[in-house]
Design an enzyme around this catalytic site. Sequence first.
Site, PDB file in Angstrom:
ATOM      1  N   ARG A   1      60.157  56.718  27.877  1.00 51.64           N
ATOM      2  CA  ARG A   1      60.036  55.456  27.133  1.00 51.64           C
ATOM      3  C   ARG A   1      58.729  54.738  27.480  1.00 51.64           C
ATOM      4  NH1 ARG A   1      65.759  52.560  26.760  1.00 51.64           N
ATOM      5  NH2 ARG A   1      64.599  51.453  25.149  1.00 51.64           N
ATOM      6  N   GLY A  53      66.402  50.579  30.036  1.00 54.82           N
ATOM      7  CA  GLY A  53      65.079  50.087  29.652  1.00 54.82           C
ATOM      8  C   GLY A  53      64.919  48.615  30.017  1.00 54.82           C
ATOM      9  N   GLN A  83      62.299  42.651  25.674  1.00 55.16           N
ATOM     10  CA  GLN A  83      62.059  43.164  27.030  1.00 55.16           C
ATOM     11  C   GLN A  83      60.629  42.847  27.464  1.00 55.16           C
ATOM     12  OE1 GLN A  83      63.136  47.316  26.832  1.00 55.16           O
ATOM     13  NE2 GLN A  83      65.312  46.854  26.719  1.00 55.16           N
ATOM     14  N   ASP A 135      69.622  47.228  17.676  1.00 56.54           N
ATOM     15  CA  ASP A 135      70.563  48.130  18.357  1.00 56.54           C
ATOM     16  C   ASP A 135      71.731  48.538  17.457  1.00 56.54           C
ATOM     17  OD1 ASP A 135      69.024  48.042  20.631  1.00 56.54           O
ATOM     18  OD2 ASP A 135      70.211  46.481  21.596  1.00 56.54           O
TER      19      ASP A 135
HETATM   20  C1  S3P Z   1      66.963  44.172  24.983  1.00 61.71           C
HETATM   21  C2  S3P Z   1      65.991  44.188  24.014  1.00 61.71           C
HETATM   22  C3  S3P Z   1      65.899  45.212  22.972  1.00 61.71           C
HETATM   23  C4  S3P Z   1      67.190  45.988  22.818  1.00 61.71           C
HETATM   24  C5  S3P Z   1      67.749  46.403  24.154  1.00 61.71           C
HETATM   25  C6  S3P Z   1      68.027  45.179  25.009  1.00 61.71           C
HETATM   26  C7  S3P Z   1      66.946  43.106  25.987  1.00 61.71           C
HETATM   27  O1  S3P Z   1      64.883  46.109  23.307  1.00 61.71           O
HETATM   28  O2  S3P Z   1      66.989  47.114  22.009  1.00 61.71           O
HETATM   29  O3  S3P Z   1      68.953  47.131  23.972  1.00 61.71           O
HETATM   30  O4  S3P Z   1      67.966  42.899  26.689  1.00 61.71           O
HETATM   31  O5  S3P Z   1      65.914  42.432  26.115  1.00 61.71           O
HETATM   32  P1  S3P Z   1      63.334  45.836  22.954  1.00 61.71           P
HETATM   33  O6  S3P Z   1      62.900  44.657  23.735  1.00 61.71           O
HETATM   34  O7  S3P Z   1      62.596  47.065  23.375  1.00 61.71           O
HETATM   35  O8  S3P Z   1      63.296  45.608  21.482  1.00 61.71           O
END
Ligand code: S3P
Length: 421
Positions: free
Chosen positions: A119, A91, A162, A308
């Site tokens: 997703r 993701g 993210q 997480d």
């Molecule tokens: C991450 C942000 C989180 C986290 C993912 C890694 C990142 O997701 O759950 O494992 O590296 O920016 P979200 O931004 O969807 O909360």
Amino acid sequence: MNIEKITAARGTVTVPGDKSISHRAVMFGAIADGVSKITGFLNGADCMSTIDCFRKMGVKIDVNDSSVTVHGAGMRGLSAPSGTLYTGNSGTTTRLLCGLLAAQSFDCSVNGDASIAKRPMRRVCNPLRLMGAKIDGDYCPLTIHGTQLHGIEYHMEVASAQVKTALILAAMYADGETIIYETEKSRDHTELMLKAMGADIDVDALKITVRPTSRITAQNVTVPGDISSAAFFMALGAVMKDSEITIKNVGVNPTRTGIIDVMRSMGADITLSNERVVTGEKAADITVRTSQLHGVTIGGDIIPRLIDEIPIIAVMAAFADGTTVIRDARELKVKETNRIRAVTDEFTKCGIDITETDDGMIIRGGSCIHSADFKTYGDHRMAMSLCVLAQAADGVFTLDDAECVNVSYPGFFGDLRSLNG
Ligand code: S3P
């Protein structure tokens, strides 16, 4: 696979590099001027997806186990890939790329595995569209037509590093200032790293201001261990009898340490030592000893700081006295799998008293846990959480897919075995 059991968890372990920082070090290094050397890189499937995507855009990247050299192409130096960029199960790769690709001078498509296809991408595509981005689709596969972006003022709808990072990347290429307001503080590795590389970014609590940036400069990055991987051993040390585990060199950026706060409030014997700062990120050694835990309520702005870690926190809750309530964690439904449903179903299978709620779960600790055949749903963090659960419970347990741990922690089972004391 039969989950092999250890008798007590004693000793020292070093977990692989932080996944979030590893992704960012490659991506930002790829658009920097100069060469970045990354040490302690997480050589897992997700971060390799990021490397593959940037290689397809013409960036030279050498990988030697956990040492990676990125030959930066500069902010305008990426080239059109010949085919779809494949992001696998990641993701982070998918969403961060959306922000970067929206501002390029070429078109390209992004796709991932079956989990990625489910997703939500609208959370990142919609604010990018407000900046002028041309993106076809709200789920993968996405086609992104690179264009000149404009600055916006944007109030985020979800606490997501993210989404925030995608917007910051896009904003560096925009023709005016962008202001992003977070709902709650999410991990800030992007802000720290890009600022150190010379991007024009200011952070004032939940307000992030990004001004157009024409170049960033390569920096060497030493990646600390991933607290999200260390979490499995922190929990193991707390719930297994006769245990004491030290996890060396763990990243303890305050936006990531919700698990430490929660373990302390549950009564865990947990200490930090050798605290230091490495490439702008806090790191420490973490020691955990067997502890009698008690239930707690977890919700509000701590959730993004431990999002997480909720499956492994749920494991600790199953061994705690009393009830643990986890709320405000609706985001768990859109992770690698629906983690509220997955935790509830697997825990129920082995006799744990758990109730699924719309935004979390309620776990009544102290049930008699029995043998079960666990499903991981292809989710690395489910696999490792269930494996820790099996260690501290009586019975025989199997996992349908142990391979998925390779996404974030390829040596997990070996490290677990090495602690057998
Ligand atoms: C991450 C942000 C989180 C986290 C993912 C890694 C990142 O997701 O759950 O494992 O590296 O920016 P979200 O931004 O969807 O909360």
